[in-house]
Enzyme design. Sequence first.
Site, PDB file in Angstrom:
ATOM      1  NE  ARG A 164      72.346  46.696 -32.605  1.00 42.67           N
ATOM      2  CZ  ARG A 164      73.432  46.490 -31.854  1.00 42.67           C
ATOM      3  NH1 ARG A 164      73.801  45.261 -31.539  1.00 42.67           N
ATOM      4  NH2 ARG A 164      74.121  47.517 -31.394  1.00 42.67           N
ATOM      5  CB  SER A 239      70.996  52.816 -34.156  1.00 41.18           C
ATOM      6  OG  SER A 239      71.878  53.004 -33.082  1.00 41.18           O
ATOM      7  CD  GLU A 335      69.225  48.777 -34.602  1.00 39.48           C
ATOM      8  OE1 GLU A 335      70.454  48.846 -34.816  1.00 39.48           O
ATOM      9  OE2 GLU A 335      68.701  49.125 -33.525  1.00 39.48           O
TER      10      GLU A 335
END
Length: 340
Positions: A164, A239, A335
């Site tokens: 990520r 998320s 994130e």
Amino acid sequence: MKITKNASLKSYNTFGIDAKANMLISINHEDELIDFLEKISDTSEIKILGGGSNILFINEQIEQAIIKNDIKGIAIVSEDDGDVLIQVGAGENWHDLVTWAVENNLGGIENLALIPGTVGAAPIQNIGAYGVEIKDVFEALTAIHLQQKKEYVFTKDECEMDYRDSIFKNEWKGQLCITRVYLRLKRPPHQINSSYKDISNALEKHKIDLATIKDIYKIVVDIRSHKLPDPNDIGNAGSFFKNPIINKEHFEAFISKFPNAPHWKINDNEFKIPAAWLIDQCGYKGKRKGNTGCYKNQALVLVNYGNAKGKEIWSLSKEIQKTVFEKYQIKLIPEVNFWE
Ligand code: FAD
Ligand code: NAP
């Protein structure tokens, strides 16, 4: 090019935050972007918007000019021994690209079906799901430097893609507008990735022994439609935090205290702990706080129940970070990108 002043951003972010932009500029081609950049004196503060599915607007008014990247087009560039190199405009919808690939029997991104957002944003956080990341098929990208007003090419190695993460979230953060992305897809025979339990269970349930990319695509679409909140019904950005990856020493101390904690070994020195489990164990799953909360089926997804301000969601995220850290000594890293 289309310029809108004092534009509402409510339909431009999947959290559904009712922020406003002083100026929203939609561009369909690199030339339009350069034209616009040449007209303004200070380009250092410009922001780039894709599908708004990984952004939290903290302030209600965004002062900086926002460029909405609408560069479109999917084209096969070359083909060699079963490898098909495609070029995709950064403003194409990611899921539409996955659907196009599966319809054309091109393998490699079927596990990434139904991830919202644009193709141009996908390399920035190296999007991933069900054991596949864009870096597995990524070849290169082009981007315009907002201050230098010139084009750069980044090869796969230069993008430094990680879990990520990429160079575009670090060294090059905020300096570029990604314009085109090159991916290397595969003609059959395809390599199928069914390593995640939800996928292997579904294959078993449907008695599929030799799965095709179409089977995987359908299964992923089905699982995700049931498990995740649809941003059209309930605002969210997927998320909110990354899954923490901790080193061996930290992991050993953690697991001896919490032996039932789920975990995945990444390599000899790194272990991944699901952030959802940590948040759930702190009692947040399904918990509501005013206009916001953690989704009932997935604690890692923070939601807007209707009229939440960006600051409310941000403040809940801070509270969750603090609570998880106090209980587990593990730092959750967002994130989602914060825009102030
Ligand atoms: P935006 O939210 O518009 O932008 C994200 C960041 O990238 C911003 O900082 C923005 O400035 C920058 N940016 C966007 N486009 C460009 C460009 N062309 N050039 C330069 N900078 C740019 N992510 C996963 O990895 N895996 C998942 O499985 C997943 N599932 C999700 C499920 C849901 C329901 C939701 C809402 C989100 C999910 N996400 C997932 C997160 C999100 O979909 C991805 O991060 C996606 O790549 C964001 O794309 P976007 O176009 O919406 O980017
Ligand atoms: P899941 O399958 O229930 O798994 C829970 C967590 O365990 C995930 O975070 C996943 O890590 C990890 N995991 C599960 N099986 C694994 C394996 N075989 N090897 C290594 N790690 C494993 O997760 P979910 O919530 O339903 O999501 C399914 C997939 O979609 C996941 O890959 C998830 O990352 C992705 N997703 C991402 C977002 C987002 O916004 N980023 C939103 C929804 C779903 P990973 O997360 O590293 O895969």
